[in-house]
Design an enzyme around this catalytic site. Sequence first.
Site, PDB file in Angstrom:
ATOM      1  CE  LYS A  79      -4.387   1.110   0.085  1.00  0.00           C
ATOM      2  NZ  LYS A  79      -5.555   0.342  -0.385  1.00  0.00           N
ATOM      3  CG  ASP A 116      -7.262   3.467  -1.107  1.00  0.00           C
ATOM      4  OD1 ASP A 116      -7.714   2.323  -1.040  1.00  0.00           O
ATOM      5  OD2 ASP A 116      -7.382   4.282  -0.162  1.00  0.00           O
TER       6      ASP A 116
HETATM    7  P1  NDP Z   1     -12.742   8.059  -3.358  1.00  0.00           P
HETATM    8  O1  NDP Z   1     -11.662   9.034  -3.163  1.00  0.00           O
HETATM    9  O2  NDP Z   1     -13.273   7.823  -4.729  1.00  0.00           O
HETATM   10  O3  NDP Z   1     -13.991   8.415  -2.439  1.00  0.00           O
HETATM   11  C1  NDP Z   1     -13.860   8.539  -1.053  1.00  0.00           C
HETATM   12  C2  NDP Z   1     -15.211   8.859  -0.454  1.00  0.00           C
HETATM   13  O4  NDP Z   1     -15.122   8.726   0.960  1.00  0.00           O
HETATM   14  C3  NDP Z   1     -15.646  10.290  -0.712  1.00  0.00           C
HETATM   15  O5  NDP Z   1     -17.044  10.339  -0.753  1.00  0.00           O
HETATM   16  C4  NDP Z   1     -15.070  11.022   0.484  1.00  0.00           C
HETATM   17  O6  NDP Z   1     -15.736  12.241   0.791  1.00  0.00           O
HETATM   18  C5  NDP Z   1     -15.292  10.011   1.588  1.00  0.00           C
HETATM   19  N1  NDP Z   1     -14.270  10.188   2.632  1.00  0.00           N
HETATM   20  C6  NDP Z   1     -12.927  10.058   2.489  1.00  0.00           C
HETATM   21  N2  NDP Z   1     -12.283  10.335   3.634  1.00  0.00           N
HETATM   22  C7  NDP Z   1     -13.243  10.610   4.521  1.00  0.00           C
HETATM   23  C8  NDP Z   1     -13.226  10.950   5.885  1.00  0.00           C
HETATM   24  N3  NDP Z   1     -12.073  11.082   6.569  1.00  0.00           N
HETATM   25  N4  NDP Z   1     -14.434  11.161   6.491  1.00  0.00           N
HETATM   26  C9  NDP Z   1     -15.591  11.046   5.800  1.00  0.00           C
HETATM   27  N5  NDP Z   1     -15.664  10.727   4.497  1.00  0.00           N
HETATM   28  C10 NDP Z   1     -14.513  10.517   3.878  1.00  0.00           C
HETATM   29  O7  NDP Z   1     -12.203   6.690  -2.732  1.00  0.00           O
HETATM   30  P2  NDP Z   1     -12.685   5.201  -2.963  1.00  0.00           P
HETATM   31  O8  NDP Z   1     -14.143   5.154  -3.227  1.00  0.00           O
HETATM   32  O9  NDP Z   1     -11.762   4.568  -3.923  1.00  0.00           O
HETATM   33  O10 NDP Z   1     -12.374   4.554  -1.545  1.00  0.00           O
HETATM   34  C11 NDP Z   1     -13.334   4.498  -0.491  1.00  0.00           C
HETATM   35  C12 NDP Z   1     -12.946   3.396   0.484  1.00  0.00           C
HETATM   36  O11 NDP Z   1     -12.911   2.137  -0.199  1.00  0.00           O
HETATM   37  C13 NDP Z   1     -11.563   3.545   1.120  1.00  0.00           C
HETATM   38  O12 NDP Z   1     -11.609   3.014   2.433  1.00  0.00           O
HETATM   39  C14 NDP Z   1     -10.681   2.653   0.248  1.00  0.00           C
HETATM   40  O13 NDP Z   1      -9.540   2.227   0.937  1.00  0.00           O
HETATM   41  C15 NDP Z   1     -11.644   1.518  -0.014  1.00  0.00           C
HETATM   42  N6  NDP Z   1     -11.360   0.670  -1.165  1.00  0.00           N
HETATM   43  C16 NDP Z   1     -11.180   1.197  -2.403  1.00  0.00           C
HETATM   44  C17 NDP Z   1     -10.959   0.372  -3.483  1.00  0.00           C
HETATM   45  C18 NDP Z   1     -10.861   0.899  -4.864  1.00  0.00           C
HETATM   46  O14 NDP Z   1     -10.757   0.086  -5.790  1.00  0.00           O
HETATM   47  N7  NDP Z   1     -10.891   2.192  -5.098  1.00  0.00           N
HETATM   48  C19 NDP Z   1     -10.841  -1.082  -3.311  1.00  0.00           C
HETATM   49  C20 NDP Z   1     -11.124  -1.553  -1.975  1.00  0.00           C
HETATM   50  C21 NDP Z   1     -11.345  -0.691  -0.948  1.00  0.00           C
HETATM   51  P3  NDP Z   1     -15.032  13.655   0.455  1.00  0.00           P
HETATM   52  O15 NDP Z   1     -15.177  13.826  -1.021  1.00  0.00           O
HETATM   53  O16 NDP Z   1     -15.805  14.637   1.241  1.00  0.00           O
HETATM   54  O17 NDP Z   1     -13.604  13.551   0.887  1.00  0.00           O
HETATM   55  O1  2IT Z   2      -7.958  -1.388  -0.905  1.00  0.00           O
HETATM   56  C1  2IT Z   2      -7.892  -1.900  -2.036  1.00  0.00           C
HETATM   57  O2  2IT Z   2      -8.055  -3.108  -2.206  1.00  0.00           O
HETATM   58  C2  2IT Z   2      -7.611  -1.020  -3.177  1.00  0.00           C
HETATM   59  N1  2IT Z   2      -7.530   0.190  -3.000  1.00  0.00           N
HETATM   60  C3  2IT Z   2      -7.399  -1.609  -4.537  1.00  0.00           C
HETATM   61  C4  2IT Z   2      -5.986  -2.076  -4.698  1.00  0.00           C
HETATM   62  C5  2IT Z   2      -5.607  -2.556  -6.079  1.00  0.00           C
HETATM   63  O3  2IT Z   2      -4.427  -2.885  -6.228  1.00  0.00           O
HETATM   64  O4  2IT Z   2      -6.450  -2.608  -6.977  1.00  0.00           O
END
Ligand code: NDP
Ligand code: 2IT
Length: 448
Positions: free
Chosen positions: A129, A169
């Site tokens: 990560k 992420d």
């Molecule tokens: P994005 O940046 O696309 O979206 C993040 C979302 O979460 C936004 O709506 C943001 O709001 C909100 N957010 C972020 N930080 C905070 C906080 N401190 N408090 C409240 N709201 C918050 O990220 P992702 O959708 O990619 O990721 C979301 C989650 O999913 C994370 O935990 C990530 O690790 C996990 N994840 C992502 C994967 C991926 O493929 N992208 C895979 C597996 C897990 P705002 O715009 O106001 O900041």
């Molecule tokens: O938390 C996660 O699994 C991710 N942000 C995706 C990682 C990846 O390598 O696709």
Amino acid sequence: MEFKNEYLAKVYENVVKRNSSEPEFLQAVKEVFESIELVADKRQDFVDAGIFDRIAEPERFIMFRVSWLDDNGKVQVNRGYRVQFNSAIGPYKGGIRFHPTVNASVIKFLGFEQTFKNSLTGLPMGGGKGGADFDPKGKSDNEIMKFCQAFMTELQKYIGADTDVPAGDIGVGAREIGYMFGQYKRIRDEFTGVLTGKGLHYGGSLARKQATGYGLCYFTREMLATKNDSFDGKTVVISGSGNVALYACEKVYQLGGKVVAMSDSNGYVYDENGIDFKIMQQLKEVEKKRVKDYADIVKTATYVEGCRNIWNVKCDIALPCATQNELDENGAKELIANGVKYVAEGANMPSTPEAVEAFLNAGVYFGPAKAANAGGVATSGLEMSQNSMRLSWTFEEVDEKLNGIMKGIYKAAYDAAKEYGCEGNLVKGANIAGFLKVAEAMKSQGVM
Ligand code: NDP
Ligand code: 2IT
């Protein structure tokens, strides 16, 4: 004593001593150790091979300065990270996060979790990560590019298609991956699958963008099926409105459910008629606006300030998809009081340990992050395969493989829980199933 197994208690004590200033990392390790102590009881060979002593110590941790010039020509300095946690079953693999809250603890918790998640997918990927305490909010496109180039100028020394393959992420999507890929290619003069989540014009996989949210719903569908239930007519609350939340929302509708609330870090919108996916997608993904703006467009929706209040909304299924520790004991109690039946985690570690305990005690069927959100990295694995073969599969082919992988993860977690005497506890099941493969590989490869 925190653990019944004395040996594991000592190992954990050491982890605490070494990482005393890293609460998120300790939280993640403790949860996994509470599950795998059942394995430690049974597998003296793993104890003898020092697997438990080694598993919570990252193979490598890299921290670096990222200096760049903003649009006013002023020097800005951020801190970059990459943790290469475990390479027992494949090259390090895991996302990059750009958010002001990024620090060593957050990166290490994410890398630790990633190791077991990647193992659960059944694909050959180790755990890693990375990220930076850079805040993309309010930055111009030019500043984003400058930052990504500066970040990759240092990171490129440590990664490669067969070494370590980053992805997106929080705060890192297709745009940022594009800038980082371009910089890697420029410096290394290699066109390889060194990053996943790439644009479709240069080696990205179809359905990678949708994969985490879709996969979360495929996993939830398996949870529902175990209870002879389905998404049909279910009311769903999704926190967040980023990549994961948006495509979870789309898939909920496709499977027959209704999403009544979504949020960002400022607040949430509620609409009993259902949130309109297309409008939300246009607003968040294309125009990069706020959830508050949704209520200006859709008159039946109401906006409520404060993102944590979203757990007061009555629902059958809750899908936390924003960030770590966003759902605490109070939130869990609100959800339980309002009759929630299923919770599945789209974000990484969104529920606090107290919240998880409350759900389990109340008989809420709970799908933990490392199993439920593994669809994103699984599809990254499929992107790596396509890049290696220099060909690309159709959206339908990738989506079908994703569904198959999510079914496999559910079954692995369910079966492991049953085998270890805690049927229905997917937290323990996912931790045990994910751990076993990594542990076997570490044992085979000797002490290192
Ligand atoms: P994005 O940046 O696309 O979206 C993040 C979302 O979460 C936004 O709506 C943001 O709001 C909100 N957010 C972020 N930080 C905070 C906080 N401190 N408090 C409240 N709201 C918050 O990220 P992702 O959708 O990619 O990721 C979301 C989650 O999913 C994370 O935990 C990530 O690790 C996990 N994840 C992502 C994967 C991926 O493929 N992208 C895979 C597996 C897990 P705002 O715009 O106001 O900041
Ligand atoms: O938390 C996660 O699994 C991710 N942000 C995706 C990682 C990846 O390598 O696709």
